[in-house]
Write a protein that holds these residues in place. Structure first.
Motif, PDB file in Angstrom:
ATOM      1  N   ARG A 243       9.559   2.850 -16.669  1.00  0.00           N
ATOM      2  CA  ARG A 243       8.556   2.999 -15.614  1.00  0.00           C
ATOM      3  C   ARG A 243       7.150   2.946 -16.196  1.00  0.00           C
ATOM      4  NH1 ARG A 243      10.524   7.529 -11.150  1.00  0.00           N
ATOM      5  NH2 ARG A 243      12.372   6.375 -10.413  1.00  0.00           N
ATOM      6  N   SER A 247       4.646   0.126 -14.646  1.00  0.00           N
ATOM      7  CA  SER A 247       3.469   0.509 -13.864  1.00  0.00           C
ATOM      8  C   SER A 247       2.256  -0.320 -14.272  1.00  0.00           C
ATOM      9  CB  SER A 247       3.173   2.001 -14.034  1.00  0.00           C
ATOM     10  OG  SER A 247       2.740   2.304 -15.353  1.00  0.00           O
ATOM     11  N   ASN A 250       2.776  -4.054 -12.953  1.00  0.00           N
ATOM     12  CA  ASN A 250       2.448  -4.207 -11.531  1.00  0.00           C
ATOM     13  C   ASN A 250       0.954  -4.408 -11.315  1.00  0.00           C
ATOM     14  OD1 ASN A 250       4.958  -4.247 -10.288  1.00  0.00           O
ATOM     15  ND2 ASN A 250       5.093  -2.017 -10.199  1.00  0.00           N
ATOM     16  N   TYR A 254      -0.423  -7.883  -9.610  1.00  0.00           N
ATOM     17  CA  TYR A 254      -1.328  -7.863  -8.465  1.00  0.00           C
ATOM     18  C   TYR A 254      -2.523  -8.786  -8.721  1.00  0.00           C
ATOM     19  CZ  TYR A 254      -5.241  -6.362  -5.604  1.00  0.00           C
ATOM     20  OH  TYR A 254      -6.339  -6.362  -4.777  1.00  0.00           O
ATOM     21  N   LYS A 316      -3.288  -1.572  -1.435  1.00  0.00           N
ATOM     22  CA  LYS A 316      -3.434  -0.907  -2.729  1.00  0.00           C
ATOM     23  C   LYS A 316      -4.575   0.106  -2.699  1.00  0.00           C
ATOM     24  CE  LYS A 316      -3.136  -2.175  -7.620  1.00  0.00           C
ATOM     25  NZ  LYS A 316      -3.882  -1.065  -8.196  1.00  0.00           N
ATOM     26  N   GLU A 322       3.570  -1.322  -2.245  1.00  0.00           N
ATOM     27  CA  GLU A 322       4.875  -1.112  -2.861  1.00  0.00           C
ATOM     28  C   GLU A 322       5.199  -2.249  -3.831  1.00  0.00           C
ATOM     29  OE1 GLU A 322       8.053  -0.022  -0.222  1.00  0.00           O
ATOM     30  OE2 GLU A 322       6.648   0.751   1.284  1.00  0.00           O
ATOM     31  N   PRO A 323       6.036  -1.961  -4.848  1.00  0.00           N
ATOM     32  CA  PRO A 323       6.332  -2.988  -5.863  1.00  0.00           C
ATOM     33  C   PRO A 323       6.866  -4.291  -5.294  1.00  0.00           C
ATOM     34  CG  PRO A 323       7.015  -0.839  -6.661  1.00  0.00           C
ATOM     35  CD  PRO A 323       6.588  -0.645  -5.233  1.00  0.00           C
ATOM     36  N   HIS A 324       7.744  -4.225  -4.281  1.00  0.00           N
ATOM     37  CA  HIS A 324       8.300  -5.477  -3.750  1.00  0.00           C
ATOM     38  C   HIS A 324       7.222  -6.317  -3.074  1.00  0.00           C
ATOM     39  CE1 HIS A 324       8.393  -3.278   0.114  1.00  0.00           C
ATOM     40  NE2 HIS A 324       8.391  -4.479   0.671  1.00  0.00           N
ATOM     41  N   SER A 327       5.635  -8.345  -5.688  1.00  0.00           N
ATOM     42  CA  SER A 327       6.497  -9.486  -5.990  1.00  0.00           C
ATOM     43  C   SER A 327       6.318 -10.600  -4.970  1.00  0.00           C
ATOM     44  CB  SER A 327       7.965  -9.048  -6.032  1.00  0.00           C
ATOM     45  OG  SER A 327       8.240  -8.287  -7.195  1.00  0.00           O
ATOM     46  N   HIS A 379      11.343 -12.208  -9.423  1.00  0.00           N
ATOM     47  CA  HIS A 379      10.711 -11.739  -8.189  1.00  0.00           C
ATOM     48  C   HIS A 379      11.549 -12.084  -6.964  1.00  0.00           C
ATOM     49  CE1 HIS A 379       7.168 -10.112 -10.029  1.00  0.00           C
ATOM     50  NE2 HIS A 379       6.962 -11.230 -10.703  1.00  0.00           N
TER      51      HIS A 379
END
Length: 394
Positions: A243, A247, A250, A254, A316, A322-324, A327, A379
């Motif tokens: 994680r 983090s 991500n 973005y 954000k 969210e992470p998805h 993606s 992804h």
């Protein structure tokens, strides 16, 4: 700024969705890229050189770790960071990649997971461009599956003050050969941990990967860690398990959502301008229906891509991204951007294979951008899991 001059691809009055502060930041970075990067990028790309001389200027403009707060960082919003990423990548993916590796990866790792002492030591220098950082996660046999990394950190002695010994290899590590500090991720007896490794430490070796057909105005390296000895306080105390690095990834993913569209927009602008000037059968290319269809299709995807990026940025900024969803942005915008750049090249004909024009350079770079920070396949599976509830990675 006249929108016909600044954003010829804009069909939806995109700027009306931005605040005055966001527009000012965007225009400042755009002006910097047009004045300092675009006149030189063909030569830098041809020479396979990243211009280290611009790093202090990036720091002076507050572009390094710009989304972080404190320790000399600019404390900008996610949307402002995205707008800057788009303008930087309109110059070249190598430029945005530098800012991403420095800020979204190395600095974010220290800011999120480091101790107060580690933040105080490194963040002000990295933010000012007085030092360079890198982020060493990927390995020769552990790209999309970092859980299989073989780099290992063993305790050097016993007790709470025992140091560490790191051994292993990393690959495709941006900036490693010019970095002052490396954030190295390694397996330990307690799971994956992050370590701050000054690059002058004995046993740390970084070698630039050459030659490359993509990201030529950028630095990627092989790294060898040969029994690198570190003190106990080299470990990032706030990160344990994958994680920690995820983090940071991500944050970088973005930024790519915006950056890829910046490259696409720049390629489109070259193709549009060329189509108005190039005569075939006594008419400009822009006067033919097939050319107009290409231009319209490109412009529509650029507009949709920027709307997606802006939506993710707004999420954000209110802590709801969210992470998805990252993606979705990374997958869609990289995939569309590379097709736009390739299509733009067709309008340029044979002239499009020269460095006088940007589309093929951007397309070549995007082959790398599409791969790093998660391939299309990774992804797709993240989104597939979100839709079905079933993980299909293995």
């Amino acid at each position: 700024m006249d929108p016909e001059v600044s954003d010829p691809a804009d069909l939806i009055a995109f700027d009306t969705l931005l605040s005055a502060e966001e527009l000012a930041l965007r225009d400042e970075v755009r002006q910097f890229v047009r004045a300092e990067i675009k006149p030189n990028i063909a030569r830098w790309y041809e020479d396979a050189r990243f211009p280290l001389e611009i790093v202090p200027e990036l720091g002076r403009r507050g572009l390094l770790g710009m989304h972080l707060t404190g320790h000399g960082c600019a404390g900008r919003s996610a949307v402002e960071y995205g707008l800057a990423a788009a303008e930087l990548e309109a110059g070249d993916s190598g430029l945005r990649t530098f800012v991403s590796v420095q800020g979204s990866l190395a600095m974010t790792a220290i800011a999120k997971h480091g101790s107060d002492e580690q933040r105080d030591e490194w963040l002000p220098r990295l933010a000012a461009g007085q030092a360079i950082g890198c982020f060493a996660l990927t390995e020769p046999s552990a790209g999309s599956d970092p859980s299989s990394m073989k780099t290992y950190a063993l305790r050097d002695g016993a007790g709470p003050n025992a140091g560490w010994v790191l051994s292993g290899t990393k690959r495709w590590i941006g900036l490693a050969s010019v970095a002052d500090v490396a954030v190295v991720w390694a397996q330990t007896d307690d799971g994956v941990r992050g370590f701050l490794v000054p690059t002058l430490t004995k046993g740390f070796t970084a070698m630039a990967i050459e030659p490359k057909l993509s990201m030529r105005a950028s630095i990627q390296c092989d790294v060898v860690l040969d029994e690198v000895r570190l003190p106990a306080d080299a470990v990032l105390p706030g990160a344990q398990g994958l994680r920690g690095p995820f983090s940071c990834l991500n944050e970088a993913r973005y930024g790519i959502t915006w950056g890829a569209m910046g490259a696409a927009r720049d390629a489109f602008e070259d193709a549009l301008a060329y189509s108005k000037e190039r005569l075939q059968f006594d008419r400009p290319l822009a006067g033919y229906q097939l050319t107009q269809q290409k231009l319209v299709d490109m412009a529509l995807e650029i507009n949709k891509g920027f709307l997606l990026a802006l939506h993710l940025g707004r999420l954000k900024d209110v802590g709801k991204l969210e992470p998805h969803q990252i993606s979705a942005g990374k997958l869609n915008n990289c995939r569309e951007a590379i097709e736009i750049c390739r299509e733009a090249r067709t309008i340029l004909g044979g002239n499009g294979i020269t460095l006088d024009y940007s589309p093929l350079r951007h397309a070549n770079n995007l082959e790398s951008v599409r791969t790093y920070e998660g391939t299309d396949e990774v992804h797709t599976l993240i989104l597939g899991q979100r839709l079905t509830g079933v993980a299909a990675f293995r």
